[in-house]
Design a protein around this motif. Sequence first.
Motif, mmCIF file in Angstrom:
data_model
loop_
_atom_site.group_PDB
_atom_site.id
_atom_site.type_symbol
_atom_site.label_atom_id
_atom_site.label_comp_id
_atom_site.label_asym_id
_atom_site.label_seq_id
_atom_site.Cartn_x
_atom_site.Cartn_y
_atom_site.Cartn_z
ATOM 1 N N GLY A 135 -102.947 -33.430 83.541
ATOM 2 C CA GLY A 135 -104.226 -33.954 83.056
ATOM 3 C C GLY A 135 -105.168 -32.868 82.619
ATOM 4 O O GLY A 135 -106.362 -33.101 82.453
ATOM 5 N N CYS A 136 -104.646 -31.634 82.461
ATOM 6 C CA CYS A 136 -105.495 -30.548 81.981
ATOM 7 C C CYS A 136 -105.061 -30.230 80.546
ATOM 8 O O CYS A 136 -104.783 -31.121 79.795
ATOM 9 C CB CYS A 136 -105.362 -29.334 82.881
ATOM 10 S SG CYS A 136 -105.864 -29.687 84.569
ATOM 11 N N GLY A 137 -105.015 -28.963 80.230
ATOM 12 C CA GLY A 137 -104.581 -28.591 78.893
ATOM 13 C C GLY A 137 -105.711 -28.626 77.911
ATOM 14 O O GLY A 137 -106.883 -28.725 78.273
ATOM 15 N N LEU A 138 -105.349 -28.522 76.635
ATOM 16 C CA LEU A 138 -106.324 -28.398 75.565
ATOM 17 C C LEU A 138 -107.309 -29.566 75.586
ATOM 18 O O LEU A 138 -106.926 -30.714 75.396
ATOM 19 C CB LEU A 138 -105.571 -28.360 74.230
ATOM 20 C CG LEU A 138 -106.351 -27.936 73.004
ATOM 21 C CD1 LEU A 138 -106.828 -26.512 73.154
ATOM 22 C CD2 LEU A 138 -105.494 -28.080 71.783
ATOM 23 N N SER A 178 -110.227 -31.872 79.900
ATOM 24 C CA SER A 178 -111.362 -32.361 80.677
ATOM 25 C C SER A 178 -112.204 -33.338 79.863
ATOM 26 O O SER A 178 -112.727 -34.306 80.401
ATOM 27 C CB SER A 178 -112.212 -31.185 81.160
ATOM 28 O OG SER A 178 -112.129 -30.115 80.274
ATOM 29 N N LEU A 179 -112.298 -33.088 78.546
ATOM 30 C CA LEU A 179 -113.043 -34.023 77.696
ATOM 31 C C LEU A 179 -112.360 -35.393 77.710
ATOM 32 O O LEU A 179 -113.019 -36.431 77.784
ATOM 33 C CB LEU A 179 -113.129 -33.475 76.271
ATOM 34 C CG LEU A 179 -113.924 -34.303 75.281
ATOM 35 C CD1 LEU A 179 -115.353 -34.473 75.732
ATOM 36 C CD2 LEU A 179 -113.896 -33.666 73.902
ATOM 37 N N PHE A 180 -111.023 -35.392 77.665
ATOM 38 C CA PHE A 180 -110.302 -36.665 77.669
ATOM 39 C C PHE A 180 -110.467 -37.383 79.001
ATOM 40 O O PHE A 180 -110.593 -38.609 79.035
ATOM 41 C CB PHE A 180 -108.822 -36.438 77.350
ATOM 42 C CG PHE A 180 -108.597 -35.827 75.999
ATOM 43 C CD1 PHE A 180 -109.321 -36.274 74.907
ATOM 44 C CD2 PHE A 180 -107.683 -34.802 75.813
ATOM 45 C CE1 PHE A 180 -109.133 -35.705 73.662
ATOM 46 C CE2 PHE A 180 -107.490 -34.233 74.567
ATOM 47 C CZ PHE A 180 -108.222 -34.688 73.495
ATOM 48 N N VAL A 181 -110.482 -36.619 80.097
ATOM 49 C CA VAL A 181 -110.719 -37.237 81.404
ATOM 50 C C VAL A 181 -112.095 -37.909 81.403
ATOM 51 O O VAL A 181 -112.264 -39.036 81.865
ATOM 52 C CB VAL A 181 -110.621 -36.186 82.536
ATOM 53 C CG1 VAL A 181 -111.036 -36.790 83.867
ATOM 54 C CG2 VAL A 181 -109.210 -35.642 82.641
ATOM 55 N N ILE A 182 -113.100 -37.212 80.812
ATOM 56 C CA ILE A 182 -114.455 -37.774 80.758
ATOM 57 C C ILE A 182 -114.459 -39.052 79.921
ATOM 58 O O ILE A 182 -115.071 -40.060 80.295
ATOM 59 C CB ILE A 182 -115.445 -36.729 80.192
ATOM 60 C CG1 ILE A 182 -115.540 -35.523 81.136
ATOM 61 C CG2 ILE A 182 -116.829 -37.337 79.995
ATOM 62 C CD1 ILE A 182 -116.287 -34.337 80.560
ATOM 63 N N THR A 223 -108.052 -43.317 71.054
ATOM 64 C CA THR A 223 -108.963 -42.196 70.807
ATOM 65 C C THR A 223 -108.401 -40.894 71.348
ATOM 66 O O THR A 223 -108.335 -39.885 70.646
ATOM 67 C CB THR A 223 -110.316 -42.464 71.494
ATOM 68 O OG1 THR A 223 -110.780 -43.736 71.077
ATOM 69 C CG2 THR A 223 -111.325 -41.405 71.145
ATOM 70 N N VAL A 224 -107.984 -40.930 72.607
ATOM 71 C CA VAL A 224 -107.501 -39.702 73.240
ATOM 72 C C VAL A 224 -106.265 -39.193 72.513
ATOM 73 O O VAL A 224 -106.154 -38.004 72.202
ATOM 74 C CB VAL A 224 -107.218 -39.949 74.732
ATOM 75 C CG1 VAL A 224 -106.408 -38.808 75.321
ATOM 76 C CG2 VAL A 224 -108.515 -40.100 75.491
ATOM 77 N N PHE A 225 -105.343 -40.090 72.190
ATOM 78 C CA PHE A 225 -104.129 -39.643 71.523
ATOM 79 C C PHE A 225 -104.449 -39.016 70.168
ATOM 80 O O PHE A 225 -103.981 -37.922 69.860
ATOM 81 C CB PHE A 225 -103.144 -40.801 71.355
ATOM 82 C CG PHE A 225 -101.908 -40.395 70.609
ATOM 83 C CD1 PHE A 225 -100.961 -39.605 71.228
ATOM 84 C CD2 PHE A 225 -101.721 -40.764 69.293
ATOM 85 C CE1 PHE A 225 -99.828 -39.183 70.539
ATOM 86 C CE2 PHE A 225 -100.596 -40.347 68.596
ATOM 87 C CZ PHE A 225 -99.651 -39.564 69.229
ATOM 88 N N LEU A 226 -105.268 -39.692 69.378
ATOM 89 C CA LEU A 226 -105.560 -39.175 68.033
ATOM 90 C C LEU A 226 -106.270 -37.829 68.097
ATOM 91 O O LEU A 226 -105.881 -36.882 67.411
ATOM 92 C CB LEU A 226 -106.413 -40.176 67.252
ATOM 93 C CG LEU A 226 -105.679 -41.417 66.753
ATOM 94 C CD1 LEU A 226 -106.637 -42.348 66.033
ATOM 95 C CD2 LEU A 226 -104.551 -41.040 65.817
ATOM 96 N N PHE A 227 -107.292 -37.743 68.954
ATOM 97 C CA PHE A 227 -108.030 -36.484 69.020
ATOM 98 C C PHE A 227 -107.175 -35.370 69.612
ATOM 99 O O PHE A 227 -107.213 -34.231 69.148
ATOM 100 C CB PHE A 227 -109.328 -36.653 69.812
ATOM 101 C CG PHE A 227 -110.450 -37.201 68.978
ATOM 102 C CD1 PHE A 227 -111.246 -36.350 68.240
ATOM 103 C CD2 PHE A 227 -110.680 -38.553 68.894
ATOM 104 C CE1 PHE A 227 -112.261 -36.850 67.449
ATOM 105 C CE2 PHE A 227 -111.697 -39.070 68.103
ATOM 106 C CZ PHE A 227 -112.484 -38.216 67.381
ATOM 107 N N SER A 228 -106.394 -35.696 70.622
ATOM 108 C CA SER A 228 -105.533 -34.684 71.228
ATOM 109 C C SER A 228 -104.541 -34.158 70.192
ATOM 110 O O SER A 228 -104.311 -32.956 70.077
ATOM 111 C CB SER A 228 -104.796 -35.283 72.415
ATOM 112 O OG SER A 228 -103.863 -34.387 72.916
#
Lengths: 313, 294
Positions: free
Chosen positions: A180-183, A186-190, A232-237
């Motif tokens: 759950g870390c990586g590039l 933390s923004l994705f967790v938020i 959202t998370v997938f696309l932005f990641s």
Amino acid sequence: MRKLPFPQLAGPFTFMRRRLGFMRRLPLYILLTAFALLYLEPVLYMLSMAFKSTTDITNATAKWIPQSPTLSNLSYAIDTMDVMPTFLETENWWEGMMRSNLFVSILTTFPAALIQMFTCAVAGYAFARLKFPLKRTLFVCLMVSYIIPPQTVFIPLIWVFRALGVINSPLCFILPALFGCGLKGSLFVIIYMQFFKKLPEQLEEAAYIDGASTYKVFFQVMYPLAKPARITVFLFSMVWHWNETYLTGLFYSKIGTLGTALTAINVPNGVYSVALMAVKIAGALIFVGPLLIIYLLTQRHFTESIERTGIVE
Amino acid sequence: MRKKLGYEGRQKLVGTSFIAPWVIGFLAFTAFPLFYCLYMSLNKVTFMTDHLQMEWLWFENFRKALLEDAEIPNKLLQTLGQSAIIIPIIVVFALIMALMLNAKFPGRGLFRAIFFLPVVLTSGNLISILTDQGQGTISFLQSDTAQALIANLSGTWGTALKTVLANFLVILWYSGVQMLLLIAGMQSINPSTFEAARIDGAGKWEILWTITLPALMPFIFISIIYTIVDQFTTSYNPVLEVITSHSRSINTGYGYASAIAWLYFSLMLIILGVIILIFRKSLGIIGSSKRRPS
């Protein structure tokens, strides 16, 4: 609103009203169009430059539309950037594939993005709904890890990856993603945290009354419900992993991505610099091309993404 | 809820199992590197064939960076000055664009698609290529009349304006996510509030200043935080380039680079702290209104 006595008259009237509305919005349209052109100019510039031949580049009349379009810039860029895999007889198939920067880019981008989509949801759910010791402290840690520039910690990070034996492989991005870390993890967790906080608690309560465990509630109710946040998370990641050139440049010394290969194209000052610049821009087009295509196909999800996920509350 | 004594404990155990992977990841990939970086910044780090040799220096690296090396305070101040100009402009620009894109008009989808395009394209890599090609500035500014006009500008505001115009592409391209945030914020305002204001005879400007902007404060705050983090972590930042080059140099090495990294990180924390202080009041008001049951 008063009903019109003659419905057939409504046609021309609404038409006039629409015309009036358009006139009133004209300044808005002019402003937006002007800005849109500013936004599109670099993209159009790249598109036109990538197909220009040497004569077109110096020809002032062919500023936007190349008069003798050529594919040589693109094909030269494909060669220089090692887009395609090269196979040697002494090596196995995998090593040949890893020599393709496109393949490495894909390996760096998609597995990590898919994994982050799941693991960040687990952590986000814990922060939003569950109880655990040191929750406040860990929340501060989450915020700190969001604001740390990766450049300040990259040296020990390289050692960590070297010690784990994952340096020079896409595992440098996949391994932190597993936790759950990586590039921008933390923004994705938020993002997930904000999304889960907004969901009504009755959903879970109903499941708990039916005797479901927290794990079951998460996997069968909450995670499926988080579809907008997942998109959202997938696309932005995906976008951010693809565009990452700094960290890939540090972690990968024996392999390369399209991003690092593009940085490596060196344009010296001199006679050939103009022609080489066209090659570099063709390379930039190859680099952003896949993202542009994905954006065109999914742009609705991007433009509506943050609105739906409630990242902002 | 608390029939059993062990209920709370069991809940915490389940919660811990959810957060544990993230904590492990945080310790391994963030906390350890961060503190190791701090430890190195207090040492002179030399590479030996099989290990690193640390020589404890206390704050020598920091002292050297701040007092002896003219480049570092200079670069830090430069970053501070640039962000003082660029960050408000990005946020204000994003706000104006968001206000326009939030209005209902035919063709809005197309414009939104164009304006959010940079979200996909913004990589430092591409921006540096385009800036090298003179695509970083607006093309009509390169014409002779515009150049003559700009040349007449002087003083602090003139220099600031020149910086902004020269980096216009950066402003445009780094404001995509903020636009998304602010539009989302505008849509979270209850439409009946606008209606009530309109019935009371409020004009468009009054509505903007008294309803939209105050309600947007938390979103503006988040946009500012996002912009700061974004601008400070972009790889083409001058200080970060210095850090990378020092970490590779034999004379200074990792210890010195780590010290600069920590100075940089502290600067960022200070700026974030100042922003939080400025916005504490307006956020407090919003926070209290939110706690009311709706």
